[in-house]
Design a protein around this motif. Structure first.
Motif, short mmCIF file in Angstrom:
data_model
loop_
_atom_site.label_atom_id
_atom_site.label_comp_id
_atom_site.label_asym_id
_atom_site.label_seq_id
_atom_site.Cartn_x
_atom_site.Cartn_y
_atom_site.Cartn_z
N GLU A 47 54.84 30.30 29.92
CA GLU A 47 55.72 30.67 31.03
C GLU A 47 56.97 31.39 30.51
O GLU A 47 57.36 32.43 31.05
CB GLU A 47 56.12 29.43 31.82
N GLU B 247 43.41 30.10 30.82
CA GLU B 247 43.44 30.97 31.98
C GLU B 247 44.70 30.74 32.82
O GLU B 247 45.30 31.70 33.32
CB GLU B 247 42.18 30.79 32.82
N LEU B 248 45.11 29.49 32.95
CA LEU B 248 46.34 29.19 33.68
C LEU B 248 47.54 29.79 32.94
O LEU B 248 48.42 30.40 33.56
CB LEU B 248 46.52 27.68 33.84
N ARG C 278 47.56 32.39 31.12
CA ARG C 278 47.50 33.85 31.27
C ARG C 278 48.18 34.30 32.56
O ARG C 278 48.71 35.40 32.63
CB ARG C 278 46.05 34.32 31.22
N THR C 279 48.19 33.44 33.58
CA THR C 279 48.83 33.83 34.85
C THR C 279 50.32 34.07 34.68
O THR C 279 50.92 34.80 35.46
CB THR C 279 48.60 32.78 35.95
N TYR C 280 50.92 33.47 33.67
CA TYR C 280 52.36 33.65 33.44
C TYR C 280 52.70 35.04 32.91
O TYR C 280 53.82 35.47 33.01
CB TYR C 280 52.90 32.58 32.49
N GLN D 198 50.67 37.75 33.75
CA GLN D 198 49.69 38.54 34.50
C GLN D 198 50.09 40.01 34.58
O GLN D 198 49.23 40.89 34.55
CB GLN D 198 49.50 37.97 35.92
N ASP E 192 47.61 43.04 33.85
CA ASP E 192 47.41 44.12 34.81
C ASP E 192 47.71 45.48 34.19
O ASP E 192 47.03 46.47 34.48
CB ASP E 192 48.29 43.91 36.05
#
Length: 190
Positions: free
Chosen positions: A64, A121-122, A124-126, A128, A132
């Motif tokens: 994060e 994977e969670l 990686r959302t931080y 994102q 992208d």
């Protein structure tokens, strides 16, 4: 009461980060974490049911912070694609050089069995936005066709190689060297 819980949890995470980076995961016990953080063992287990859960929590905490640090601002997002790629590479390098404990812990955990695919994977959302950005490079033809996960790993590992040189080998790394490294990465994937 809620603020106190957050403080205790923060104390545990900060102490775990320091101890894991100094002496390693295996050598750090929950008893030592309790003693060093000043948080009772029972209280630690209220926040983290096990050492594995603590490790996952620490990993996500680092991801994060990393994601927030490397996100491109609105004005940076208006730059050309190549410029955004370079900005991102510099941000990754500087984040880890300025946070060596994060660097050590996340790179130890990245390839360990302690971190499940779901937690990866969670995490990686931080960051994102960066994922992208790499997907955009594939879509707009900036990069040679390649699996996105492989592309991200290749870029990340090439960037952190210079971080390792700076942190582990104590080599003075200049901004010019960072840019040269990013340019080599760019040439390899375009």
């Amino acid at each position: 009461m809620q603020g106190e819980k957050l403080d205790k949890k923060t104390q545990i995470v900060k102490t775990a980060l320091r101890l894991f980076s100094e002496q390693g995961l295996q050598q750090t016990s929950m008893a030592q974490l309790s003693k060093e953080s000043g948080v009772a063992v029972g209280t630690m287990y209220l926040h983290f049911k096990s050492k594995d859960e603590l490790v996952e929590g620490l990993f996500l905490h680092i991801q994060e912070a990393f994601g927030k640090a490397i996100d491109l601002s609105d004005s940076e997002m208006k730059a050309s694609y190549k410029d955004r790629f370079f900005i991102l590479g510099r941000k990754v390098h500087h984040y880890y050089v300025n946070n060596p404990a994060h660097f050590f812990v996340v790179n130890t955990l990245n390839y360990s069995p302690y971190i499940s695919k779901e937690i990866t994977e969670l995490g990686r959302t931080y960051y994102q936005q960066s994922v992208d950005l790499m997907a955009e490079g594939l879509e707009n033809g900036s990069f040679q066709p390649i699996n996105i996960v492989l592309l991200i790993r290749f870029i990340y590992n090439a960037v952190i190689a210079l971080v390792q040189v700076q942190l582990k080998d104590n080599v003075e790394v200049t901004e010019h060297m960072i840019d040269q490294n990013i340019e080599r990465i760019w040439k390899a994937i375009t």
